[in-house]
Design an enzyme around this catalytic site. Structure first.
Site, PDB file in Angstrom:
ATOM      1  N   HIS A   1      44.592  35.902  51.252  1.00  0.00           N
ATOM      2  CA  HIS A   1      43.319  36.145  50.578  1.00  0.00           C
ATOM      3  C   HIS A   1      42.771  34.835  50.046  1.00  0.00           C
ATOM      4  O   HIS A   1      43.525  33.969  49.611  1.00  0.00           O
ATOM      5  CB  HIS A   1      43.456  37.165  49.448  1.00  0.00           C
ATOM      6  CG  HIS A   1      44.576  36.885  48.488  1.00  0.00           C
ATOM      7  ND1 HIS A   1      45.896  37.168  48.798  1.00  0.00           N
ATOM      8  CD2 HIS A   1      44.582  36.344  47.261  1.00  0.00           C
ATOM      9  CE1 HIS A   1      46.658  36.802  47.780  1.00  0.00           C
ATOM     10  NE2 HIS A   1      45.903  36.295  46.834  1.00  0.00           N
TER      11      HIS A   1
ATOM     12  N   HIS B   1      40.409  33.396  47.069  1.00  0.00           N
ATOM     13  CA  HIS B   1      39.749  33.694  45.797  1.00  0.00           C
ATOM     14  C   HIS B   1      38.409  32.959  45.797  1.00  0.00           C
ATOM     15  O   HIS B   1      38.370  31.762  46.130  1.00  0.00           O
ATOM     16  CB  HIS B   1      40.550  33.142  44.624  1.00  0.00           C
ATOM     17  CG  HIS B   1      41.913  33.738  44.435  1.00  0.00           C
ATOM     18  ND1 HIS B   1      42.188  34.662  43.453  1.00  0.00           N
ATOM     19  CD2 HIS B   1      43.086  33.517  45.080  1.00  0.00           C
ATOM     20  CE1 HIS B   1      43.484  34.975  43.498  1.00  0.00           C
ATOM     21  NE2 HIS B   1      44.053  34.295  44.479  1.00  0.00           N
TER      22      HIS B   1
HETATM   23  P1  AMP Z   1      47.469  35.650  44.196  1.00  0.00           P
HETATM   24  O1  AMP Z   1      48.182  35.583  42.871  1.00  0.00           O
HETATM   25  O2  AMP Z   1      46.851  34.377  44.635  1.00  0.00           O
HETATM   26  O3  AMP Z   1      48.346  36.288  45.246  1.00  0.00           O
HETATM   27  O4  AMP Z   1      46.235  36.621  43.946  1.00  0.00           O
HETATM   28  C1  AMP Z   1      46.356  38.006  43.930  1.00  0.00           C
HETATM   29  C2  AMP Z   1      45.190  38.534  43.179  1.00  0.00           C
HETATM   30  O5  AMP Z   1      45.058  39.900  43.490  1.00  0.00           O
HETATM   31  C3  AMP Z   1      45.312  38.449  41.635  1.00  0.00           C
HETATM   32  O6  AMP Z   1      44.228  37.679  41.127  1.00  0.00           O
HETATM   33  C4  AMP Z   1      45.256  39.904  41.183  1.00  0.00           C
HETATM   34  O7  AMP Z   1      44.539  40.067  39.990  1.00  0.00           O
HETATM   35  C5  AMP Z   1      44.574  40.582  42.356  1.00  0.00           C
HETATM   36  N1  AMP Z   1      44.872  41.989  42.588  1.00  0.00           N
HETATM   37  C6  AMP Z   1      46.095  42.562  42.686  1.00  0.00           C
HETATM   38  N2  AMP Z   1      45.980  43.870  42.971  1.00  0.00           N
HETATM   39  C7  AMP Z   1      44.646  44.116  43.084  1.00  0.00           C
HETATM   40  C8  AMP Z   1      43.877  45.261  43.392  1.00  0.00           C
HETATM   41  N3  AMP Z   1      44.440  46.466  43.636  1.00  0.00           N
HETATM   42  N4  AMP Z   1      42.525  45.154  43.417  1.00  0.00           N
HETATM   43  C9  AMP Z   1      41.930  43.966  43.164  1.00  0.00           C
HETATM   44  N5  AMP Z   1      42.603  42.845  42.887  1.00  0.00           N
HETATM   45  C10 AMP Z   1      43.946  42.913  42.840  1.00  0.00           C
END
Ligand code: AMP
Length: 112
Positions: free
Chosen positions: A98, A100
């Site tokens: 993903h 950001h």
């Molecule tokens: P990372 O730490 O770079 O893997 O980013 C994962 C991101 O996913 C974090 O910023 C979380 O807040 C976000 N996240 C986790 N679960 C969900 C969800 N169900 N819907 C939206 N964002 C999510």
């Protein structure tokens, strides 16, 4: 059934605040925003992290980046940051590639 939370979002099994979707990629609001605008951009295909992308994913990931730019433009964003965390030590908590998109506050460099 996949255990991956972002695969579940891509398959519609888990709700998200979707801001863009097509047959290959999705964008939705981060549940725990780190900036006034914090969106996540994913390929529907499960790729664990950018370091595991294959040559065959090049067009898909190119499309994903173009979508990041389009969504940002449509939202009127001029200054924004796009980041991806690769591995736990770099801050990755969800093992589905993903990007950001962060905007709406000052972005410091280097990032923490
Ligand atoms: P990372 O730490 O770079 O893997 O980013 C994962 C991101 O996913 C974090 O910023 C979380 O807040 C976000 N996240 C986790 N679960 C969900 C969800 N169900 N819907 C939206 N964002 C999510």
């Amino acid at each position: 059934m996949s255990a991956c939370i972002f695969c579940k979002i891509a398959e519609g099994e888990v709700q998200s605040q979707t801001v863009y979707e097509d047959d290959r990629v999705m964008a939705f609001k981060d549940l725990n925003p780190a900036a006034p605008t914090h969106l996540l951009f994913i390929p529907r295909k499960h790729i664990a992290r950018v370091g595991e992308a294959a040559e065959a994913d090049a067009e898909l990931l190119g499309h994903l980046q173009v979508v990041v730019g389009k969504v940002a433009k449509d939202a009127g964003l001029k200054d924004f940051r796009v980041v991806t965390n690769n591995g736990r030590g770099a801050g990755q908590s969800v093992d589905h590639l993903h990007y950001h998109l962060l905007a709406g506050r000052r972005m410091n460099w280097p990032p923490g």
